[in-house]
Design an enzyme around this catalytic site. Structure first.
Site, PDB file in Angstrom:
ATOM      1  N   CYS A   1       0.853  -1.232  -0.024  1.00 34.85           N
ATOM      2  CA  CYS A   1       0.130  -0.072  -0.013  1.00 34.85           C
ATOM      3  C   CYS A   1       0.991   1.203  -0.030  1.00 34.85           C
ATOM      4  O   CYS A   1       2.047   1.302   0.369  1.00 34.85           O
ATOM      5  CB  CYS A   1      -1.051   0.078   1.171  1.00 34.85           C
ATOM      6  SG  CYS A   1      -1.799  -1.603   1.553  1.00 34.85           S
TER       7      CYS A   1
ATOM      8  N   ARG B   1       4.797  -0.383  -5.030  1.00 28.64           N
ATOM      9  CA  ARG B   1       4.357  -0.985  -3.837  1.00 28.64           C
ATOM     10  C   ARG B   1       3.328  -2.216  -3.896  1.00 28.64           C
ATOM     11  O   ARG B   1       3.214  -2.980  -3.008  1.00 28.64           O
ATOM     12  CB  ARG B   1       4.269  -0.085  -2.677  1.00 28.64           C
ATOM     13  CG  ARG B   1       5.202   0.859  -2.173  1.00 28.64           C
ATOM     14  CD  ARG B   1       4.955   1.773  -1.275  1.00 28.64           C
ATOM     15  NE  ARG B   1       4.558   1.306  -0.153  1.00 28.64           N
ATOM     16  CZ  ARG B   1       5.326   1.164   1.029  1.00 28.64           C
ATOM     17  NH1 ARG B   1       6.781   1.243   0.675  1.00 28.64           N
ATOM     18  NH2 ARG B   1       4.893   0.578   2.099  1.00 28.64           N
TER      19      ARG B   1
ATOM     20  N   TRP C   1      -3.784  -2.108  -1.225  1.00 29.13           N
ATOM     21  CA  TRP C   1      -3.872  -3.687  -1.355  1.00 29.13           C
ATOM     22  C   TRP C   1      -4.637  -4.306  -0.501  1.00 29.13           C
ATOM     23  O   TRP C   1      -4.574  -4.285   0.749  1.00 29.13           O
ATOM     24  CB  TRP C   1      -2.269  -3.857  -1.225  1.00 29.13           C
ATOM     25  CG  TRP C   1      -1.887  -5.474  -1.017  1.00 29.13           C
ATOM     26  CD1 TRP C   1      -2.383  -6.488  -0.379  1.00 29.13           C
ATOM     27  CD2 TRP C   1      -1.320  -6.230  -2.195  1.00 29.13           C
ATOM     28  NE1 TRP C   1      -1.690  -7.862  -0.773  1.00 29.13           N
ATOM     29  CE2 TRP C   1      -0.949  -7.507  -1.977  1.00 29.13           C
ATOM     30  CE3 TRP C   1      -0.690  -5.693  -3.318  1.00 29.13           C
ATOM     31  CZ2 TRP C   1      -0.661  -8.588  -2.801  1.00 29.13           C
ATOM     32  CZ3 TRP C   1      -0.089  -6.597  -4.318  1.00 29.13           C
ATOM     33  CH2 TRP C   1      -0.125  -7.861  -4.186  1.00 29.13           C
TER      34      TRP C   1
ATOM     35  N   ASN D   1      -2.337   1.782   6.341  1.00 26.50           N
ATOM     36  CA  ASN D   1      -1.539   0.683   5.696  1.00 26.50           C
ATOM     37  C   ASN D   1      -1.508  -0.230   6.884  1.00 26.50           C
ATOM     38  O   ASN D   1      -1.259  -0.037   7.980  1.00 26.50           O
ATOM     39  CB  ASN D   1       0.138   1.326   5.357  1.00 26.50           C
ATOM     40  CG  ASN D   1      -0.157   1.953   4.011  1.00 26.50           C
ATOM     41  OD1 ASN D   1      -1.094   1.946   3.270  1.00 26.50           O
ATOM     42  ND2 ASN D   1       0.984   2.307   3.597  1.00 26.50           N
ATOM     43  N   GLY D   2      -1.585  -1.644   6.644  1.00 25.00           N
ATOM     44  CA  GLY D   2      -1.360  -2.550   7.720  1.00 25.00           C
ATOM     45  C   GLY D   2      -2.549  -3.587   7.710  1.00 25.00           C
ATOM     46  O   GLY D   2      -3.590  -3.330   6.892  1.00 25.00           O
TER      47      GLY D   2
ATOM     48  N   GLU E   1      17.543 -17.864  -6.305  1.00 22.36           N
ATOM     49  CA  GLU E   1      17.318 -16.712  -6.603  1.00 22.36           C
ATOM     50  C   GLU E   1      16.870 -16.447  -8.379  1.00 22.36           C
ATOM     51  O   GLU E   1      15.742 -15.741  -8.714  1.00 22.36           O
ATOM     52  CB  GLU E   1      18.506 -15.545  -6.609  1.00 22.36           C
ATOM     53  CG  GLU E   1      18.279 -14.184  -6.939  1.00 22.36           C
ATOM     54  CD  GLU E   1      17.179 -13.404  -6.218  1.00 22.36           C
ATOM     55  OE1 GLU E   1      16.734 -12.231  -6.627  1.00 22.36           O
ATOM     56  OE2 GLU E   1      16.641 -14.127  -5.207  1.00 22.36           O
TER      57      GLU E   1
ATOM     58  N   LYS F   1      13.081 -14.949  -9.722  1.00 17.95           N
ATOM     59  CA  LYS F   1      13.082 -13.952 -10.576  1.00 17.95           C
ATOM     60  C   LYS F   1      12.209 -14.348 -11.764  1.00 17.95           C
ATOM     61  O   LYS F   1      11.334 -13.683 -12.250  1.00 17.95           O
ATOM     62  CB  LYS F   1      14.408 -13.757 -11.406  1.00 17.95           C
ATOM     63  CG  LYS F   1      15.296 -12.814 -10.420  1.00 17.95           C
ATOM     64  CD  LYS F   1      14.644 -11.298 -10.112  1.00 17.95           C
ATOM     65  CE  LYS F   1      15.008 -10.898  -8.928  1.00 17.95           C
ATOM     66  NZ  LYS F   1      14.271 -11.399  -7.554  1.00 17.95           N
TER      67      LYS F   1
ATOM     68  N   GLU G   1       8.179 -14.431 -10.454  1.00 20.50           N
ATOM     69  CA  GLU G   1       7.328 -13.398  -9.970  1.00 20.50           C
ATOM     70  C   GLU G   1       7.227 -12.353 -11.038  1.00 20.50           C
ATOM     71  O   GLU G   1       6.346 -11.559 -10.807  1.00 20.50           O
ATOM     72  CB  GLU G   1       8.368 -12.828  -8.870  1.00 20.50           C
ATOM     73  CG  GLU G   1       9.713 -12.111  -9.042  1.00 20.50           C
ATOM     74  CD  GLU G   1      10.336 -11.698  -8.123  1.00 20.50           C
ATOM     75  OE1 GLU G   1       9.758 -11.242  -6.996  1.00 20.50           O
ATOM     76  OE2 GLU G   1      11.658 -11.252  -8.035  1.00 20.50           O
TER      77      GLU G   1
ATOM     78  N   HIS H   1      15.497 -37.814  -6.419  1.00 15.30           N
ATOM     79  CA  HIS H   1      14.646 -38.048  -4.999  1.00 15.30           C
ATOM     80  C   HIS H   1      13.064 -37.725  -5.299  1.00 15.30           C
ATOM     81  O   HIS H   1      12.653 -37.656  -4.472  1.00 15.30           O
ATOM     82  CB  HIS H   1      15.186 -37.686  -4.033  1.00 15.30           C
ATOM     83  CG  HIS H   1      16.716 -38.342  -3.737  1.00 15.30           C
ATOM     84  ND1 HIS H   1      16.957 -39.398  -2.989  1.00 15.30           N
ATOM     85  CD2 HIS H   1      17.833 -37.583  -3.702  1.00 15.30           C
ATOM     86  CE1 HIS H   1      18.150 -39.696  -2.733  1.00 15.30           C
ATOM     87  NE2 HIS H   1      18.766 -38.646  -3.464  1.00 15.30           N
TER      88      HIS H   1
ATOM     89  N   LYS I   1       6.320  -4.351  -3.245  1.00 15.31           N
ATOM     90  CA  LYS I   1       7.745  -4.243  -3.090  1.00 15.31           C
ATOM     91  C   LYS I   1       8.157  -4.506  -1.715  1.00 15.31           C
ATOM     92  O   LYS I   1       9.153  -5.227  -1.367  1.00 15.31           O
ATOM     93  CB  LYS I   1       8.254  -2.697  -3.327  1.00 15.31           C
ATOM     94  CG  LYS I   1       9.676  -2.502  -3.284  1.00 15.31           C
ATOM     95  CD  LYS I   1      10.587  -3.148  -4.178  1.00 15.31           C
ATOM     96  CE  LYS I   1      11.981  -2.990  -4.319  1.00 15.31           C
ATOM     97  NZ  LYS I   1      12.920  -3.950  -5.038  1.00 15.31           N
TER      98      LYS I   1
END
Length: 622
Positions: A2, A27, A76, A112-113, A495, A499, A502, A518, A617
């Site tokens: 947010c 964000r 958000w 926010n939160g 990583e 990438k 996402e 396995h 973000k």
């Protein structure tokens, strides 16, 4: 997650707030809204579902909203679906006519939160004749402020303080009161908030880029503190209502650093900024050719007495920890555990004063990482924050702090923050090993000289990226991708896989190459792309063997290795090379082609590279 922007001054507020919200689009959000108080002290609220441009169109880029005091928000969704009625700002009256001038409402706010006990508070307010038009926890918070304000006949500072004591969860609040038309009030607990004052105006935002255009001198409001914003001034208060003093912090990067600079996307710009970011970070840790961590405050005796190192982080920062683990254990002989911050507290870790807990976070506000830091301190461990934002919560609360010099990172998918965190860990490991006497002078000088070659070698990879663009176009329609490697190469694979998934929305997984047999190899079928990372000489042949087993089952192979291993082309279908480097530091180079691959596939698919769906973000709620 947010975004909040507020303004009190002498200019029209709406265009300034919209501009600030645009700087916070990275964000993540699903709706947006504005509240502006006009010259007659009446508030107008305008909200829109979707991208910020929808709100801009509804308000003619803010020109149809007149007033010099206002707050804005990009939401958000947590409680309540993405919709116009659930978008912020919210009001204390029961009207849902957002767009008309609102005379009767006492409190208007954004948040926010997450308020964890919002249902309990909602039921309390229902018993006191409040009704609710939205599904959000934010409306509950705004009406709770209104309840205390009216019940006790008190001012904003006391009404907000009573609300903060009653609410459980994390929040950053920005509020306007009918009886205080020239002010914006803010409060925070765990969610970030920054305040700037310049040229007779005061700004508030949930992140620095929103206000950098206007000032680089800012205040960070502390945890469980409040502030009153007036034109050109700000006053801070603690929970007892006592006024407190704050020091300004100068942001060393400017607004231009957050612009695209001719690149199509922020992510590609930030990929190309990695050589400088790594160089700046290394230089900040070196003095006269040696690693100088005197400002860190960790003594040689502390290092020699360390029992164990815990690296605690989320997402890409956790992948940094996975790579750093191999380096620390090899160079320092100190056992290392890499922990997901979201799980750390719930394991009930056994820590003492001989343990070092390293918290890695770009923003310094990551909720899970901040909670892990507090738990580690409570248990008596020494804590070190590795962060990119000066004055952030982790930086303020950790016993010791190491700042990376990545500058602003706008794209949701991290690139240069990862790289600067990684080289910071290298320097720490080399320093710790040297202090413990495990690294002699000759090896010490070699490690430092090798680290200093990283920026130039990253640049060399970037200068030869066109082949990856061609390959990405070829595999843009892939459904599944597997990344494999051993040791540090496995950490780099983690990583690379993140990438890929996402920003391209392609399902991908990273596996330690030896684990394929396995169970995972049963997923291999014709055409599936398997990407092998092979920079560790001792593990090279074993990983090639694992990849060839996949090829025998129909996989298409891409091999990423160092110059000189040209025989790889006999085993794989497509080879990518990075310069040779001391193998402890190889992840810094291996990750660059993987970043580029994810980027180019996303572009080839026509996706929003900088703002991938469902992601934000900074994750500032648990």
């Amino acid at each position: 997650m947010c975004g909040i922007v507020g303004y009190v001054g002498h200019e029209q507020a709406a265009p300034i707030i919209l501009d600030g919200l645009a700087k916070l689009e990275y964000r993540g959000y699903d709706s947006a809204g504005l509240a502006v108080r006009d010259a007659d002290s009446k508030v107008r609220v305008v909200k829109a579902k979707g991208r910020l441009k929808v709100l801009a169109e509804k308000t003619n880029d803010g020109s149809s909203l007149h007033g010099t005091v206002g707050i804005g928000h990009t939401r958000w969704a947590t409680h309540g679906e993405p919709s116009e009625i659930n978008a912020h700002p919210h009001i204390s009256s029961n009207s849902t006519e957002h767009g008309a001038r609102t005379e009767e409402t006492n409190v208007v706010g954004v948040h926010n939160g997450i308020i964890e006990n919002y249902q309990e508070l909602r039921e309390k307010l229902l018993r006191h004749d409040y009704t609710f038009y939205s599904q959000t926890d934010t409306e509950v918070a705004v009406k709770l402020v209104d309840y205390y304000y009216n019940k006790y006949g008190i001012g904003p500072v006391d009404a907000i303080a009573k609300t903060m004591v009653r609410v459980r969860g994390s929040y950053a609040l920005a509020l306007m009161f009918k009886d205080y038309p020239d002010e914006v009030w803010v409060a925070r607990k765990d969610s970030p908030m920054v305040i700037g004052v310049a040229d007779g105006a005061t700004y508030v935002a949930s992140d620095v880029p929103a206000i950098l255009k206007y000032t680089r001198n800012v205040y960070y409001i502390g945890n469980q503190e409040m502030a009153c914003l007036k034109a050109g001034e700000v006053h801070f208060y603690n929970l007892d209502g006592d006024e407190i003093q704050k020091d300004k912090v100068e942001i060393e990067w400017n607004a231009e650093a957050a612009e695209k600079g001719g690149f199509e996307h922020f992510m590609m710009k930030e990929i190309h900024e990695q050589p400088k970011a790594v160089e700046d970070t290394l230089n900040s840790m070196l003095k006269d050719g040696k690693i100088d961590l005197s400002e860190l405050g960790i003594s040689d005796d502390d290092i020699k007495g360390m029992r164990q190192i815990y690296i605690v982080a989320c997402g890409s920062a956790w992948h940094v920890g996975m790579a750093a683990q191999y380096v620390f254990e090899d160079l320092t002989e100190i056992p290392v555990r890499v922990e997901l911050a979201s799980e750390f507290r719930y394991r009930k870790p056994h820590l003492n004063e001989k343990d070092l807990v390293m918290i890695i976070s770009q923003s310094g506000e990551t909720a899970d990482s901040l909670a892990a830091l507090r738990e580690a301190k409570k248990l008596g461990a020494m804590t070190l924050g590795i962060v990119n934002v000066v004055g952030s919560s982790i930086a303020r609360e950790a016993d010791h702090v190491l700042y990376t010099l990545a500058g602003p990172e706008i794209a949701v998918a991290t690139t240069k923050a990862y790289s600067t965190q990684l080289v910071s860990c290298y320097a720490l490991a080399v320093h710790f090993g040297y202090v413990k006497g495990l690294i002699d002078d000759k090896a010490y000088e070699k490690y430092i000289s090798e680290m200093l070659t990283i920026p130039g070698k990253i640049q060399k990879i970037l200068n030869d990226k066109e082949r990856l663009q061609w390959f990405a176009a070829k595999y843009a329609n892939a459904k599944d991708v597997f990344f494999v490697g051993r040791g540090i190469d496995y950490a780099a694979s983690l990583e690379g896989s993140l990438k890929m998934k996402e920003i391209s929305y392609i399902h991908s997984e990273a596996y330690a190459a030896g684990e394929l047999k396995h169970g995972t190899i049963s997923l291999i079928e014709d055409g599936i792309l398997v990407i092998g990372v092979l920079t560790q000489n001792e593990l090279y042949e074993k990983t090639v063997s694992n990849m060839v087993e996949c090829k025998a089952r129909g996989a298409y192979l891409m091999g990423l290795t160092t110059y000189g291993h040209y025989e790889i082309e006999d085993a794989v279908d497509f080879a990518v090379y990075v310069p040779k480097i001391e193998e402890h530091f190889a992840a810094s180079l291996a990750v660059i082609p993987l970043q580029l691959l994810g980027y180019y596939i996303s572009v080839a698919k026509g996706l929003d590279v900088d703002k991938p769906r469902n992601l934000a973000k900074s994750v500032t709620v648990e």
